[in-house]
Design a protein around this motif. Structure first.
Motif, short mmCIF file in Angstrom:
data_model
loop_
_atom_site.label_atom_id
_atom_site.label_comp_id
_atom_site.label_asym_id
_atom_site.label_seq_id
_atom_site.Cartn_x
_atom_site.Cartn_y
_atom_site.Cartn_z
N VAL A 17 22.78 -35.53 19.40
CA VAL A 17 23.56 -37.08 19.20
C VAL A 17 23.38 -37.04 20.89
N ILE A 18 22.93 -38.32 21.00
CA ILE A 18 22.95 -39.20 22.36
C ILE A 18 23.77 -39.84 22.05
N THR A 19 25.12 -39.80 23.04
CA THR A 19 26.16 -40.66 22.89
C THR A 19 25.84 -41.93 24.14
N ASN A 20 26.49 -43.17 23.87
CA ASN A 20 26.74 -44.01 24.90
C ASN A 20 27.08 -43.70 25.97
N ASP A 21 27.43 -43.14 26.45
CA ASP A 21 27.64 -42.30 27.76
C ASP A 21 26.64 -41.19 28.51
N GLY A 22 26.13 -41.02 27.16
CA GLY A 22 24.69 -40.49 28.14
C GLY A 22 24.50 -39.07 27.78
N ARG A 23 25.69 -38.30 27.19
CA ARG A 23 26.25 -36.85 26.68
C ARG A 23 25.35 -36.46 25.46
N THR A 36 29.66 -44.37 10.50
CA THR A 36 28.51 -43.23 11.17
C THR A 36 29.73 -41.98 11.73
N ASN A 37 30.87 -42.36 11.93
CA ASN A 37 31.67 -41.35 12.49
C ASN A 37 30.84 -39.69 12.30
N ILE A 38 30.77 -38.96 12.90
CA ILE A 38 30.19 -37.87 12.26
C ILE A 38 31.02 -36.42 12.97
N ILE A 39 31.17 -34.78 12.05
CA ILE A 39 31.86 -34.41 12.20
C ILE A 39 30.70 -32.71 12.60
N LEU A 40 30.41 -32.04 13.70
CA LEU A 40 29.66 -31.22 14.05
C LEU A 40 30.07 -30.45 14.04
N ASP A 41 29.98 -28.95 13.59
CA ASP A 41 30.44 -27.38 14.35
C ASP A 41 29.39 -27.01 14.66
N TYR A 62 33.73 -30.53 16.26
CA TYR A 62 33.74 -31.94 17.29
C TYR A 62 33.45 -33.16 16.61
N ILE A 63 34.43 -34.22 16.62
CA ILE A 63 33.91 -35.51 15.91
C ILE A 63 33.81 -36.49 16.74
N ILE A 64 32.58 -36.79 16.97
CA ILE A 64 32.18 -38.05 18.10
C ILE A 64 32.13 -39.33 16.48
N ARG A 65 32.99 -40.43 17.26
CA ARG A 65 32.99 -41.44 17.05
C ARG A 65 31.69 -42.54 16.65
N GLY A 66 31.41 -43.40 15.67
CA GLY A 66 30.45 -43.86 15.24
C GLY A 66 30.27 -44.75 16.24
N ASP A 67 30.72 -45.87 16.70
CA ASP A 67 30.19 -46.61 17.21
C ASP A 67 30.17 -46.17 19.06
N ASN A 68 30.41 -44.72 19.56
CA ASN A 68 30.81 -44.16 20.51
C ASN A 68 28.39 -43.12 20.22
#
Length: 98
Positions: A17-23, A36-41, A62-68
């Protein structure tokens, strides 16, 4: 209207996953919702640098918000396991500007 296979086909698969802040966060997709909120293990963040190899910061569940989220991609685990991340050099990604 559906344009093809969605995230359903990636559940229990390793994704990047590439996030809006470049992670760049890599982990096993365990679930998602309509926003599109996702849960990663078993997740970790890959931190790229031009001076030293890729650092991997353990995040765990880890949870990543869909808007990110900018990009979600399937990871080829065989190819990924053959990479020597300690020898890779790259500029960190810049944030996505909407």
């Amino acid at each position: 209207m559906s344009t093809g296979p969605g995230l359903e086909s990636l559940v229990d698969q390793t994704i990047s996953v590439i996030t809006n802040d470049g992670r760049n966060i890599v982990g096993i997709l365990k679930g998602f919702d309509q926003a599109t909120n996702i849960i990663l293990d078993e997740s970790h963040e890959r931190v790229f640098s031009t001076k030293e190899g890729v650092q991997q910061l353990v995040l765990g569940l880890y949870i990543i918000r869909g808007d990110n989220i900018s990009v979600v991609g399937e990871l080829d685990e065989d190819l990924d396991s053959r990479l020597d991340l300690s020898k890779l050099r790259a500029h960190p990604l810049k944030p996505v500007i909407h």
